[in-house]
Design a protein around this motif. Structure first.
Motif, PDB file in Angstrom:
ATOM      1  N   SER A  10      37.379  17.435  57.200  1.00 43.10           N
ATOM      2  CA  SER A  10      38.032  16.188  56.791  1.00 43.10           C
ATOM      3  C   SER A  10      37.392  15.460  55.611  1.00 43.10           C
ATOM      4  CB  SER A  10      38.130  15.228  57.984  1.00 43.10           C
ATOM      5  OG  SER A  10      36.849  14.873  58.462  1.00 43.10           O
ATOM      6  N   TYR A  11      36.080  15.546  55.451  1.00 44.14           N
ATOM      7  CA  TYR A  11      35.480  14.892  54.283  1.00 44.14           C
ATOM      8  C   TYR A  11      35.909  15.578  52.985  1.00 44.14           C
ATOM      9  CZ  TYR A  11      32.420  11.689  56.791  1.00 44.14           C
ATOM     10  OH  TYR A  11      31.946  10.654  57.555  1.00 44.14           O
ATOM     11  N   ASN A  12      35.805  16.898  52.962  1.00 37.69           N
ATOM     12  CA  ASN A  12      36.151  17.609  51.727  1.00 37.69           C
ATOM     13  C   ASN A  12      37.605  17.402  51.320  1.00 37.69           C
ATOM     14  OD1 ASN A  12      33.528  18.434  51.880  1.00 37.69           O
ATOM     15  ND2 ASN A  12      33.961  20.602  52.170  1.00 37.69           N
ATOM     16  N   PRO A  13      38.578  17.516  52.223  1.00 43.36           N
ATOM     17  CA  PRO A  13      39.964  17.244  51.835  1.00 43.36           C
ATOM     18  C   PRO A  13      40.170  15.813  51.339  1.00 43.36           C
ATOM     19  CG  PRO A  13      39.912  18.473  53.885  1.00 43.36           C
ATOM     20  CD  PRO A  13      38.499  18.066  53.592  1.00 43.36           C
ATOM     21  N   MET A  14      39.468  14.853  51.943  1.00 42.33           N
ATOM     22  CA  MET A  14      39.596  13.453  51.528  1.00 42.33           C
ATOM     23  C   MET A  14      39.101  13.254  50.103  1.00 42.33           C
ATOM     24  SD  MET A  14      37.676  10.182  53.299  1.00 42.33           S
ATOM     25  CE  MET A  14      36.050  10.785  52.785  1.00 42.33           C
ATOM     26  N   VAL A  15      37.910  13.768  49.805  1.00 45.32           N
ATOM     27  CA  VAL A  15      37.338  13.616  48.461  1.00 45.32           C
ATOM     28  C   VAL A  15      38.178  14.370  47.433  1.00 45.32           C
ATOM     29  CG1 VAL A  15      35.335  14.112  47.015  1.00 45.32           C
ATOM     30  CG2 VAL A  15      35.013  13.214  49.319  1.00 45.32           C
ATOM     31  N   LEU A  16      38.611  15.571  47.784  1.00 51.83           N
ATOM     32  CA  LEU A  16      39.429  16.356  46.857  1.00 51.83           C
ATOM     33  C   LEU A  16      40.750  15.665  46.555  1.00 51.83           C
ATOM     34  CD1 LEU A  16      38.785  19.952  48.230  1.00 51.83           C
ATOM     35  CD2 LEU A  16      38.180  19.115  45.940  1.00 51.83           C
ATOM     36  N   ALA A  17      41.365  15.061  47.568  1.00 53.27           N
ATOM     37  CA  ALA A  17      42.636  14.363  47.355  1.00 53.27           C
ATOM     38  C   ALA A  17      42.462  13.202  46.383  1.00 53.27           C
ATOM     39  CB  ALA A  17      43.187  13.870  48.692  1.00 53.27           C
TER      40      ALA A  17
END
Length: 260
Positions: free
Chosen positions: A85-92
Protein backbone atom coordinates in the motif's frame (compact mmCIF):
# COMPACT_ATOMS: atom_id res chain seq x y z
CA UNK A 1 -16.78 17.41 -2.50
CA UNK A 2 -15.95 13.78 -1.76
CA UNK A 3 -15.20 12.50 1.72
CA UNK A 4 -14.21 9.37 3.63
CA UNK A 5 -13.36 9.04 7.30
CA UNK A 6 -9.71 9.80 6.56
CA UNK A 7 -9.53 11.89 3.36
CA UNK A 8 -11.55 14.68 1.77
CA UNK A 9 -11.45 16.18 -1.70
CA UNK A 10 -12.77 19.58 -2.76
CA UNK A 11 -12.58 21.15 -6.23
CA UNK A 12 -12.59 24.78 -7.30
CA UNK A 13 -11.44 26.46 -10.52
CA UNK A 14 -9.51 23.45 -11.78
CA UNK A 15 -7.75 22.82 -8.45
CA UNK A 16 -8.43 19.64 -6.49
CA UNK A 17 -7.55 19.93 -2.80
CA UNK A 18 -6.95 16.62 -1.04
CA UNK A 19 -6.91 16.77 2.77
CA UNK A 20 -5.66 14.08 5.14
CA UNK A 21 -7.99 14.07 8.14
CA UNK A 22 -5.77 11.89 10.34
CA UNK A 23 -2.03 12.34 11.01
CA UNK A 24 -1.03 8.67 10.91
CA UNK A 25 -1.10 6.49 7.83
CA UNK A 26 -3.32 3.53 8.65
CA UNK A 27 -4.35 0.83 6.21
CA UNK A 28 -7.64 2.69 5.69
CA UNK A 29 -6.11 6.14 5.19
CA UNK A 30 -3.55 4.79 2.72
CA UNK A 31 -6.29 3.11 0.72
CA UNK A 32 -8.49 6.21 0.82
CA UNK A 33 -5.65 8.51 -0.22
CA UNK A 34 -4.58 6.26 -3.09
CA UNK A 35 -8.18 5.97 -4.32
CA UNK A 36 -8.65 9.75 -4.15
CA UNK A 37 -5.41 10.45 -6.01
CA UNK A 38 -6.39 7.99 -8.74
CA UNK A 39 -9.80 9.62 -9.06
CA UNK A 40 -8.14 13.01 -9.43
CA UNK A 41 -5.78 11.61 -12.07
CA UNK A 42 -8.74 10.40 -14.12
CA UNK A 43 -10.60 13.72 -13.88
CA UNK A 44 -9.80 15.86 -16.92
CA UNK A 45 -11.23 18.97 -15.26
CA UNK A 46 -8.41 18.95 -12.69
CA UNK A 47 -5.45 21.09 -13.75
CA UNK A 48 -3.56 21.30 -10.43
CA UNK A 49 -3.62 19.51 -7.08
CA UNK A 50 -3.07 20.60 -3.48
CA UNK A 51 -2.28 17.96 -0.85
CA UNK A 52 -2.53 19.00 2.79
CA UNK A 53 -3.26 17.75 6.29
CA UNK A 54 -5.53 18.91 9.07
CA UNK A 55 -5.01 20.02 12.63
CA UNK A 56 -1.44 20.18 13.95
CA UNK A 57 0.10 17.65 11.55
CA UNK A 58 0.48 17.14 7.84
CA UNK A 59 1.41 13.46 8.07
CA UNK A 60 3.55 11.62 10.64
CA UNK A 61 3.94 8.39 8.71
CA UNK A 62 2.80 4.95 9.83
CA UNK A 63 0.06 4.67 12.42
CA UNK A 64 2.23 3.02 15.08
CA UNK A 65 -0.69 1.62 17.07
CA UNK A 66 -1.74 -0.36 14.00
CA UNK A 67 1.87 -1.36 13.35
CA UNK A 68 2.32 -2.69 16.90
CA UNK A 69 -0.68 -4.96 16.40
CA UNK A 70 0.84 -6.26 13.15
CA UNK A 71 4.21 -6.88 14.86
CA UNK A 72 2.58 -8.79 17.69
CA UNK A 73 0.62 -10.83 15.18
CA UNK A 74 3.43 -11.84 12.81
CA UNK A 75 6.58 -9.72 12.56
CA UNK A 76 7.60 -11.53 9.36
CA UNK A 77 4.66 -10.03 7.47
CA UNK A 78 4.19 -6.78 9.41
CA UNK A 79 5.96 -4.68 6.80
CA UNK A 80 4.34 -6.21 3.74
CA UNK A 81 2.32 -2.99 3.79
CA UNK A 82 5.29 -1.19 2.19
CA UNK A 83 4.89 -3.07 -1.09
CA UNK A 84 1.13 -3.54 -0.75
CA UNK A 85 0.00 0.00 0.00
CA UNK A 86 2.78 2.53 0.57
CA UNK A 87 4.38 2.00 -2.83
CA UNK A 88 1.10 2.28 -4.80
CA UNK A 89 0.21 5.44 -2.83
CA UNK A 90 3.53 7.18 -3.54
CA UNK A 91 3.53 6.06 -7.17
CA UNK A 92 -0.01 7.36 -7.71
CA UNK A 93 0.91 10.79 -6.33
CA UNK A 94 4.21 11.00 -8.21
CA UNK A 95 2.48 9.96 -11.45
CA UNK A 96 -0.02 12.82 -11.45
CA UNK A 97 0.44 14.63 -14.75
CA UNK A 98 -0.73 18.00 -13.43
CA UNK A 99 1.29 20.25 -11.10
CA UNK A 100 1.07 19.38 -7.40
CA UNK A 101 1.51 21.69 -4.42
CA UNK A 102 1.93 20.24 -0.92
CA UNK A 103 0.70 22.42 1.94
CA UNK A 104 2.62 21.23 5.00
CA UNK A 105 0.40 22.56 7.77
CA UNK A 106 2.27 20.81 10.60
CA UNK A 107 4.49 17.87 11.50
CA UNK A 108 5.87 16.11 8.42
CA UNK A 109 7.72 12.93 9.37
CA UNK A 110 8.80 9.59 7.94
CA UNK A 111 6.61 8.41 5.09
CA UNK A 112 4.81 11.75 5.38
CA UNK A 113 8.03 13.48 4.40
CA UNK A 114 8.55 11.00 1.56
CA UNK A 115 5.06 11.77 0.28
CA UNK A 116 5.51 15.54 0.60
CA UNK A 117 8.77 15.46 -1.35
CA UNK A 118 6.95 13.88 -4.31
CA UNK A 119 5.00 17.10 -4.79
CA UNK A 120 6.25 19.65 -7.29
CA UNK A 121 6.11 22.57 -4.85
CA UNK A 122 5.91 22.73 -1.06
CA UNK A 123 4.55 25.42 1.24
CA UNK A 124 5.24 24.93 4.96
CA UNK A 125 3.91 26.46 8.14
CA UNK A 126 6.49 28.45 10.08
CA UNK A 127 7.87 26.30 12.87
CA UNK A 128 6.50 23.03 11.47
CA UNK A 129 8.66 20.03 12.40
CA UNK A 130 10.22 17.75 9.78
CA UNK A 131 12.11 14.50 10.26
CA UNK A 132 13.05 11.22 8.61
CA UNK A 133 12.20 9.18 11.75
CA UNK A 134 12.92 5.69 10.34
CA UNK A 135 16.29 4.99 11.97
CA UNK A 136 14.85 6.11 15.29
CA UNK A 137 12.58 3.05 15.30
CA UNK A 138 15.13 0.66 13.85
CA UNK A 139 14.11 0.87 10.20
CA UNK A 140 15.76 2.05 6.99
CA UNK A 141 13.49 4.10 4.76
CA UNK A 142 10.47 3.60 2.55
CA UNK A 143 8.11 5.72 0.45
CA UNK A 144 11.16 6.52 -1.73
CA UNK A 145 12.32 8.99 0.93
CA UNK A 146 16.01 8.25 0.28
CA UNK A 147 15.80 9.06 -3.42
CA UNK A 148 13.68 12.15 -2.79
CA UNK A 149 16.22 13.47 -0.28
CA UNK A 150 19.17 12.80 -2.59
CA UNK A 151 17.35 14.65 -5.36
CA UNK A 152 16.41 17.56 -3.08
CA UNK A 153 19.47 18.10 -0.87
CA UNK A 154 22.21 15.87 -2.31
CA UNK A 155 23.70 12.59 -1.16
CA UNK A 156 25.79 13.93 1.69
CA UNK A 157 22.99 15.69 3.57
CA UNK A 158 20.54 12.92 2.72
CA UNK A 159 22.87 10.43 4.39
CA UNK A 160 23.09 12.52 7.55
CA UNK A 161 19.34 13.06 7.71
CA UNK A 162 18.62 9.35 7.42
CA UNK A 163 21.35 8.19 9.82
CA UNK A 164 20.50 10.82 12.44
CA UNK A 165 16.71 11.19 12.41
CA UNK A 166 16.65 14.44 14.37
CA UNK A 167 13.78 16.81 13.70
CA UNK A 168 14.32 20.14 11.99
CA UNK A 169 12.11 23.15 11.39
CA UNK A 170 10.36 24.45 8.30
CA UNK A 171 12.80 27.34 8.28
CA UNK A 172 15.76 24.95 8.05
CA UNK A 173 13.91 22.93 5.42
CA UNK A 174 13.54 26.14 3.45
CA UNK A 175 17.25 26.91 3.71
CA UNK A 176 18.05 23.43 2.41
CA UNK A 177 15.60 23.67 -0.47
CA UNK A 178 13.18 21.03 0.84
CA UNK A 179 10.35 23.57 0.87
CA UNK A 180 9.79 26.52 -1.42
CA UNK A 181 7.79 28.86 0.83
CA UNK A 182 7.56 29.19 4.62
CA UNK A 183 4.54 31.20 5.75
CA UNK A 184 2.47 31.66 8.92
CA UNK A 185 0.43 28.55 9.74
CA UNK A 186 -2.87 30.29 9.02
CA UNK A 187 -1.69 31.15 5.49
CA UNK A 188 -0.37 27.74 4.40
CA UNK A 189 -3.43 26.38 2.61
CA UNK A 190 -4.37 29.71 1.03
CA UNK A 191 -0.82 30.18 -0.26
CA UNK A 192 -0.73 26.65 -1.68
CA UNK A 193 -4.11 27.09 -3.34
CA UNK A 194 -3.04 30.43 -4.79
CA UNK A 195 0.03 28.78 -6.34
CA UNK A 196 -2.09 25.88 -7.60
CA UNK A 197 -4.65 28.29 -9.03
CA UNK A 198 -1.95 30.10 -10.95
CA UNK A 199 -0.72 26.78 -12.33
CA UNK A 200 -4.26 25.64 -13.16
CA UNK A 201 -4.67 28.75 -15.31
CA UNK A 202 -1.42 28.05 -17.16
CA UNK A 203 -0.27 25.85 -20.05
CA UNK A 204 -1.10 22.41 -18.64
CA UNK A 205 0.49 20.44 -21.47
CA UNK A 206 3.75 22.35 -21.02
CA UNK A 207 3.72 21.63 -17.28
CA UNK A 208 3.18 17.96 -18.01
CA UNK A 209 6.21 17.95 -20.30
CA UNK A 210 8.31 19.77 -17.69
CA UNK A 211 7.38 17.14 -15.08
CA UNK A 212 8.28 14.35 -17.49
CA UNK A 213 11.73 15.76 -18.20
CA UNK A 214 12.45 16.54 -14.55
CA UNK A 215 11.53 12.98 -13.53
CA UNK A 216 14.56 11.58 -15.37
CA UNK A 217 16.84 14.57 -15.87
CA UNK A 218 19.18 13.62 -13.01
CA UNK A 219 19.76 10.08 -14.26
CA UNK A 220 19.36 10.16 -18.05
CA UNK A 221 22.30 10.71 -20.36
CA UNK A 222 22.63 14.04 -22.15
CA UNK A 223 21.63 12.34 -25.38
CA UNK A 224 18.50 10.83 -23.83
CA UNK A 225 17.47 14.15 -22.27
CA UNK A 226 17.93 16.00 -25.54
CA UNK A 227 15.92 13.35 -27.41
CA UNK A 228 13.08 13.48 -24.87
CA UNK A 229 12.97 17.27 -24.94
CA UNK A 230 12.92 17.20 -28.72
CA UNK A 231 9.93 14.83 -28.84
CA UNK A 232 8.03 16.81 -26.26
CA UNK A 233 8.75 20.18 -27.87
CA UNK A 234 7.57 18.93 -31.25
CA UNK A 235 4.26 17.89 -29.72
CA UNK A 236 3.92 21.08 -27.67
CA UNK A 237 4.55 23.20 -30.75
CA UNK A 238 1.23 22.01 -32.12
CA UNK A 239 -0.85 22.76 -29.02
CA UNK A 240 -3.43 25.50 -28.76
CA UNK A 241 -1.61 26.95 -25.75
CA UNK A 242 1.69 27.42 -27.57
CA UNK A 243 0.08 28.95 -30.65
CA UNK A 244 -2.13 31.16 -28.46
CA UNK A 245 0.86 32.33 -26.38
CA UNK A 246 2.84 33.34 -29.47
CA UNK A 247 -0.13 35.17 -30.96
CA UNK A 248 -0.80 36.88 -27.64
CA UNK A 249 2.83 37.99 -27.39
CA UNK A 250 2.68 39.53 -30.85
CA UNK A 251 -0.62 41.22 -30.03
CA UNK A 252 0.75 42.45 -26.69
CA UNK A 253 -2.02 40.82 -24.64
CA UNK A 254 -2.20 38.11 -21.99
CA UNK A 255 -2.55 34.56 -23.36
CA UNK A 256 -5.70 32.57 -22.67
CA UNK A 257 -4.47 29.08 -21.82
CA UNK A 258 -6.97 26.22 -22.05
CA UNK A 259 -4.74 23.26 -21.30
CA UNK A 260 -4.92 21.99 -24.89
Amino acid sequence: MSQSQTVTRTDADGVATITLLVPGLSRQSRADLTETIRAVAADESVRAVVLTGSGRAFCVGQDLAEHVQALRGDASTSLDVVADSYNPMVLAFAALRVPTVVAVNGACVGAGLGLALRGDLRVAAAGAKFGTAFAGIGLGSDSALASALVHSVGGSRATELLLFPDTFTAETAGEWGLVHHVVPAEDVLATAQQLAGRLAAGPTAAYRAIKEVLATAATDSLEDTLALEGRLQKALGQTHDHIEAVEAFLAKRAPDFTGR
